[in-house]
Design an enzyme around this catalytic site. Structure first.
Site, mmCIF file in Angstrom:
data_model
loop_
_atom_site.group_PDB
_atom_site.id
_atom_site.type_symbol
_atom_site.label_atom_id
_atom_site.label_comp_id
_atom_site.label_asym_id
_atom_site.label_seq_id
_atom_site.Cartn_x
_atom_site.Cartn_y
_atom_site.Cartn_z
ATOM 1 C CG HIS A 98 48.271 57.476 23.027
ATOM 2 N ND1 HIS A 98 47.789 57.385 21.741
ATOM 3 C CD2 HIS A 98 49.121 56.424 23.189
ATOM 4 C CE1 HIS A 98 48.313 56.324 21.156
ATOM 5 N NE2 HIS A 98 49.125 55.722 22.009
ATOM 6 C CD GLU A 170 53.108 55.795 22.203
ATOM 7 O OE1 GLU A 170 52.929 54.597 21.956
ATOM 8 O OE2 GLU A 170 52.190 56.558 22.533
#
Length: 268
Positions: A98, A170
């Site tokens: 992430h 993302e």
């Protein structure tokens, strides 16, 4: 490539929010409202301190995931999270790579790769996060940047393990900013990611690969995102903290699935 055979995924990343009581309240509210797992795959990624109690209280159609794991199964690594222990708790998924881990904690593509390999070794399903910065986007280097991230993260991953992996695109510039890639733009980028994985492995194995979009997903844009042919689901941040919003995301996925079934005259 179409995604008609791939079940949509709704994943919520709670980040460092919710205490034990708040987490239990959430789970108890959504447990029996979450759609059947044959219609939509539903995952909550919670802090490590909440995983045990959430797994014990999860309903039949909800899965619990961890937000991080170390690249060794055990040892003298104070403060780290063992993938082996995650499995012992009943955790199935783990977020890896992430952007907040990369930016705040200096995680490199090489480290993400080591974590990915160890997660697979322990029979966890990694959700591999990829994403470019605003500077990379403005310099028209998104494709090259993501291909490099992908190639390094998947190094030494055998083809037979690819079916355990989900990918989440993302864009860093869209996370928590209120900005989002247009559904069409996200779809095109995810198509490029899928093409790169095809080049690394094969077209056949990529047919079952699920690629999600994350980055300021909300109730206002989730349907438009899920309608895109290459997008198999969403990874939602703070918008997943409210039960009403989270259930709205799952219902949007079910609605889309039903519409596809009717269009192609298939049984849902």
């Amino acid at each position: 490539m179409n995604n008609l055979k791939r079940i949509k995924v709704i994943a919520g990343n709670w980040k460092m929010y919710k205490d034990k009581n708040e987490a239990l309240e959430f789970i108890q509210k959504v447990n029996f409202s979450i759609p059947n797992s044959k219609e939509v795959e539903t995952i909550i990624f919670a802090q490590s301190t909440l995983l045990d109690v959430l797994v014990q209280n999860q309903g039949p159609n909800l899965k619990i995931g961890a937000q991080n794991a170390f690249h060794e199964s055990e040892g003298a690594f104070t403060g780290e999270i063992s993938p082996l222990n995650l499995v012992s708790l009943g955790v199935k998924y783990v977020l890896l790579g992430h952007s907040e881990r990369r930016v705040l904690f200096g995680e490199t593509d090489q480290l993400v790769n080591l974590k990915l390999l160890k997660a697979l070794q322990n029979n966890l399903s990694p959700v591999l996060c990829l994403g470019e910065t605003l500077e990379t986007k403005e310099n028209n280097k998104t494709k090259e940047f993501l291909e490099k991230q992908l190639t390094q993260a998947l190094k030494d991953v055998p083809q037979e393990d690819l079916e355990k992996i989900l990918i989440a695109y993302e864009p860093v510039w869209a996370i928590g900013t209120g900005k989002t890639a247009s559904p069409q733009e996200a779809n095109q980028t995810i198509k490029q990611i899928r093409e790169k994985v095809t080049n690394l492995y094969s077209a056949q194995v990529v047919q079952s690969l699920k690629i999600l979009y994350g980055g300021s997903v909300s109730s206002n844009n989730v349907e438009a995102i899920l309608e895109q042919n290459e997008i198999d689901g969403v990874l939602v941040g703070k918008a997943s903290l409210e039960t009403k919003d989270f259930l709205n995301f799952t219902q949007a996925a079910v609605k889309l699935s039903s519409n596809c079934c009717q269009h192609f005259d298939k049984k849902c």
